[in-house]
Design a protein around this motif. Sequence first.
Motif, PDB file in Angstrom:
ATOM      1  N   ASP A   1     -28.894  11.301  41.701  1.00 17.65           N
ATOM      2  CA  ASP A   1     -27.683  11.078  40.916  1.00 17.65           C
ATOM      3  C   ASP A   1     -27.960   9.941  39.937  1.00 17.65           C
ATOM      4  O   ASP A   1     -28.023   8.776  40.340  1.00 17.65           O
ATOM      5  N   PRO A   2     -28.158  10.265  38.661  1.00 16.27           N
ATOM      6  CA  PRO A   2     -28.545   9.240  37.689  1.00 16.27           C
ATOM      7  C   PRO A   2     -27.481   8.169  37.450  1.00 16.27           C
ATOM      8  O   PRO A   2     -27.778   7.120  36.871  1.00 16.27           O
ATOM      9  N   ARG A   3     -26.240   8.424  37.938  1.00 14.19           N
ATOM     10  CA  ARG A   3     -25.167   7.439  37.729  1.00 14.19           C
ATOM     11  C   ARG A   3     -25.288   6.253  38.682  1.00 14.19           C
ATOM     12  O   ARG A   3     -24.650   5.224  38.477  1.00 14.19           O
ATOM     13  N   ILE A   4     -26.098   6.428  39.744  1.00 14.48           N
ATOM     14  CA  ILE A   4     -26.221   5.363  40.757  1.00 14.48           C
ATOM     15  C   ILE A   4     -27.390   4.458  40.378  1.00 14.48           C
ATOM     16  O   ILE A   4     -28.541   4.898  40.329  1.00 14.48           O
ATOM     17  N   THR A   5     -27.082   3.198  40.124  1.00 11.73           N
ATOM     18  CA  THR A   5     -28.097   2.251  39.641  1.00 11.73           C
ATOM     19  C   THR A   5     -29.264   2.129  40.608  1.00 11.73           C
ATOM     20  O   THR A   5     -30.428   2.103  40.196  1.00 11.73           O
ATOM     21  N   LEU A   6     -28.970   2.056  41.922  1.00 14.36           N
ATOM     22  CA  LEU A   6     -30.041   1.902  42.914  1.00 14.36           C
ATOM     23  C   LEU A   6     -31.024   3.062  42.835  1.00 14.36           C
ATOM     24  O   LEU A   6     -32.241   2.859  42.934  1.00 14.36           O
ATOM     25  N   GLN A   7     -30.514   4.279  42.661  1.00 10.63           N
ATOM     26  CA  GLN A   7     -31.408   5.429  42.597  1.00 10.63           C
ATOM     27  C   GLN A   7     -32.329   5.339  41.388  1.00 10.63           C
ATOM     28  O   GLN A   7     -33.510   5.670  41.468  1.00 10.63           O
ATOM     29  N   GLN A   8     -31.806   4.885  40.279  1.00 12.17           N
ATOM     30  CA  GLN A   8     -32.637   4.689  39.091  1.00 12.17           C
ATOM     31  C   GLN A   8     -33.714   3.643  39.351  1.00 12.17           C
ATOM     32  O   GLN A   8     -34.879   3.809  38.959  1.00 12.17           O
ATOM     33  N   GLN A   9     -33.321   2.556  40.029  1.00 10.65           N
ATOM     34  CA  GLN A   9     -34.282   1.477  40.314  1.00 10.65           C
ATOM     35  C   GLN A   9     -35.398   1.963  41.233  1.00 10.65           C
ATOM     36  O   GLN A   9     -36.581   1.675  41.001  1.00 10.65           O
ATOM     37  N   VAL A  10     -35.035   2.706  42.295  1.00 13.51           N
ATOM     38  CA  VAL A  10     -36.041   3.220  43.226  1.00 13.51           C
ATOM     39  C   VAL A  10     -36.940   4.226  42.517  1.00 13.51           C
ATOM     40  O   VAL A  10     -38.164   4.240  42.708  1.00 13.51           O
ATOM     41  N   SER A  11     -36.352   5.061  41.666  1.00 16.96           N
ATOM     42  CA  SER A  11     -37.133   6.022  40.893  1.00 16.96           C
ATOM     43  C   SER A  11     -38.165   5.303  40.017  1.00 16.96           C
ATOM     44  O   SER A  11     -39.339   5.707  39.957  1.00 16.96           O
ATOM     45  N   ASP A  12     -37.739   4.227  39.363  1.00 15.96           N
ATOM     46  CA  ASP A  12     -38.658   3.450  38.522  1.00 15.96           C
ATOM     47  C   ASP A  12     -39.772   2.817  39.361  1.00 15.96           C
ATOM     48  O   ASP A  12     -40.936   2.779  38.940  1.00 15.96           O
ATOM     49  N   GLN A  13     -39.407   2.335  40.586  1.00 17.23           N
ATOM     50  CA  GLN A  13     -40.418   1.757  41.487  1.00 17.23           C
ATOM     51  C   GLN A  13     -41.464   2.798  41.876  1.00 17.23           C
ATOM     52  O   GLN A  13     -42.662   2.518  41.903  1.00 17.23           O
ATOM     53  N   LEU A  14     -40.981   4.003  42.191  1.00 18.73           N
ATOM     54  CA  LEU A  14     -41.897   5.088  42.568  1.00 18.73           C
ATOM     55  C   LEU A  14     -42.884   5.379  41.440  1.00 18.73           C
ATOM     56  O   LEU A  14     -44.090   5.505  41.666  1.00 18.73           O
ATOM     57  N   LYS A  15     -42.357   5.485  40.230  1.00 11.45           N
ATOM     58  CA  LYS A  15     -43.220   5.815  39.094  1.00 11.45           C
ATOM     59  C   LYS A  15     -44.220   4.694  38.790  1.00 11.45           C
ATOM     60  O   LYS A  15     -45.372   4.971  38.450  1.00 11.45           O
ATOM     61  N   SER A  16     -43.795   3.446  38.954  1.00  8.59           N
ATOM     62  CA  SER A  16     -44.718   2.339  38.669  1.00  8.59           C
ATOM     63  C   SER A  16     -45.798   2.232  39.740  1.00  8.59           C
ATOM     64  O   SER A  16     -46.946   1.864  39.464  1.00  8.59           O
ATOM     65  N   HIS A  17     -45.456   2.608  40.988  1.00  2.00           N
ATOM     66  CA  HIS A  17     -46.414   2.461  42.087  1.00  2.00           C
ATOM     67  C   HIS A  17     -47.309   3.680  42.245  1.00  2.00           C
ATOM     68  O   HIS A  17     -48.509   3.562  42.496  1.00  2.00           O
ATOM     69  N   PHE A  18     -46.736   4.880  42.067  1.00  2.00           N
ATOM     70  CA  PHE A  18     -47.486   6.115  42.325  1.00  2.00           C
ATOM     71  C   PHE A  18     -47.911   6.840  41.049  1.00  2.00           C
ATOM     72  O   PHE A  18     -48.682   7.798  41.115  1.00  2.00           O
ATOM     73  N   GLY A  19     -47.401   6.411  39.910  1.00  2.00           N
ATOM     74  CA  GLY A  19     -47.844   6.971  38.634  1.00  2.00           C
ATOM     75  C   GLY A  19     -47.660   8.474  38.538  1.00  2.00           C
ATOM     76  O   GLY A  19     -46.570   9.001  38.809  1.00  2.00           O
ATOM     77  N   ASP A  20     -48.742   9.189  38.191  1.00  2.00           N
ATOM     78  CA  ASP A  20     -48.623  10.634  37.970  1.00  2.00           C
ATOM     79  C   ASP A  20     -48.513  11.436  39.261  1.00  2.00           C
ATOM     80  O   ASP A  20     -48.436  12.664  39.237  1.00  2.00           O
ATOM     81  N   LYS A  21     -48.498  10.750  40.417  1.00  2.00           N
ATOM     82  CA  LYS A  21     -48.218  11.446  41.681  1.00  2.00           C
ATOM     83  C   LYS A  21     -46.733  11.784  41.805  1.00  2.00           C
ATOM     84  O   LYS A  21     -46.336  12.545  42.696  1.00  2.00           O
ATOM     85  N   VAL A  22     -45.898  11.197  40.955  1.00  2.00           N
ATOM     86  CA  VAL A  22     -44.469  11.528  40.958  1.00  2.00           C
ATOM     87  C   VAL A  22     -44.253  12.709  40.013  1.00  2.00           C
ATOM     88  O   VAL A  22     -44.600  12.643  38.839  1.00  2.00           O
ATOM     89  N   PHE A  23     -43.724  13.802  40.550  1.00  2.00           N
ATOM     90  CA  PHE A  23     -43.481  14.974  39.713  1.00  2.00           C
ATOM     91  C   PHE A  23     -42.471  14.645  38.618  1.00  2.00           C
ATOM     92  O   PHE A  23     -41.544  13.857  38.826  1.00  2.00           O
ATOM     93  N   ASP A  24     -42.647  15.274  37.461  1.00  2.00           N
ATOM     94  CA  ASP A  24     -41.676  15.101  36.366  1.00  2.00           C
ATOM     95  C   ASP A  24     -40.336  15.730  36.726  1.00  2.00           C
ATOM     96  O   ASP A  24     -39.283  15.222  36.349  1.00  2.00           O
ATOM     97  N   ALA A  25     -40.382  16.845  37.429  1.00  2.00           N
ATOM     98  CA  ALA A  25     -39.140  17.525  37.821  1.00  2.00           C
ATOM     99  C   ALA A  25     -38.320  16.631  38.746  1.00  2.00           C
ATOM    100  O   ALA A  25     -38.865  15.952  39.620  1.00  2.00           O
ATOM    101  N   VAL A  26     -37.020  16.632  38.541  1.00  2.00           N
ATOM    102  CA  VAL A  26     -36.089  15.879  39.384  1.00  2.00           C
ATOM    103  C   VAL A  26     -35.000  16.852  39.840  1.00  2.00           C
ATOM    104  O   VAL A  26     -34.421  17.569  39.018  1.00  2.00           O
ATOM    105  N   ILE A  27     -34.723  16.882  41.140  1.00  2.00           N
ATOM    106  CA  ILE A  27     -33.731  17.813  41.678  1.00  2.00           C
ATOM    107  C   ILE A  27     -32.398  17.074  41.816  1.00  2.00           C
ATOM    108  O   ILE A  27     -32.296  16.119  42.596  1.00  2.00           O
ATOM    109  N   PRO A  28     -31.378  17.474  41.080  1.00  2.00           N
ATOM    110  CA  PRO A  28     -30.099  16.762  41.158  1.00  2.00           C
ATOM    111  C   PRO A  28     -29.337  17.105  42.436  1.00  2.00           C
ATOM    112  O   PRO A  28     -29.594  18.133  43.076  1.00  2.00           O
ATOM    113  N   ARG A  29     -28.416  16.240  42.793  1.00  2.00           N
ATOM    114  CA  ARG A  29     -27.493  16.568  43.885  1.00  2.00           C
ATOM    115  C   ARG A  29     -26.639  17.741  43.412  1.00  2.00           C
ATOM    116  O   ARG A  29     -26.042  17.682  42.350  1.00  2.00           O
TER     117      ARG A  29
END
Length: 256
Positions: free
Chosen positions: A187-215
């Motif tokens: 849910d992109p409206r939730i700030t925490l989810q955006q923050q965790v998503s950014d952490q995942l991308k910074s730590h795992f890089g291209d191991k994070v799929f571009d596709a995102v499954i919404p609620r």
Amino acid sequence: MAKVFCIANQKGGVGKTTTTVNLAAGLARVDQRVLVIDLDPQGNATMGSGIDKRAMPLSVYDVLLESAAIAEARQRSQTGGYDVLGANRELAGAEVELVSLERRNERLRQALDAVGADYDFVLIDCPPSLSLLTLNGLCSAHGVIVPMQCEYFALEGLSDLVNTIKQVHANLNRDLQIIGLLRVMFDPRITLQQQVSDQLKSHFGDKVFDAVIPRNVRLAEAPSYGQPGVVFDPAAKGAQAYIEFARELVRRVQSM
């Protein structure tokens, strides 16, 4: 030969089964031959594919105990367009029975050797615990797809899973690697989810799929009709996201 992927996360309720059946249906939509293996005694992937787990003559239980081959036990998901090696409550007993048997970690891998040429993808829906069933899945796989919610506790569980995969890689299956992390119930409206998503991308890089499954409510409704969400409501945002994920996975596999 088929690419074999476990859908795994040691945390429950993160959408492993939803991801398995919808990815399978999405891959079938883009002309891939798919086998789903349900390694969870609850049999949710089986039921979500439109197969009655109570009426199966043979299941993954029989395959693990080597009383049947996959070719005998698999069934066709008419709704999803893929094959299913189903599970039911009998599978819970396999845990105890496997303990004393030889090659207990490798039974699924050896069974898959006989049907590997029949498929492009094999997707294994693993139970949330690290059990002999999960180990059979991890020992059979080329890689792990990790569905995860972008929440703080999900990060805690992810580190445990990464350590498990490293141990299996070192001791049991040198092919095993993390294929990618899939952000689900997002849910992109939730700030925490955006923050965790950014952490995942910074730590795992291209191991994070571009596709995102919404609620998505339609994805949650689909199993009660015995259909993957991709089939139940192809126009829903969640279904569209899984089809895009299927295309991304095919591209990633082709470049491996």
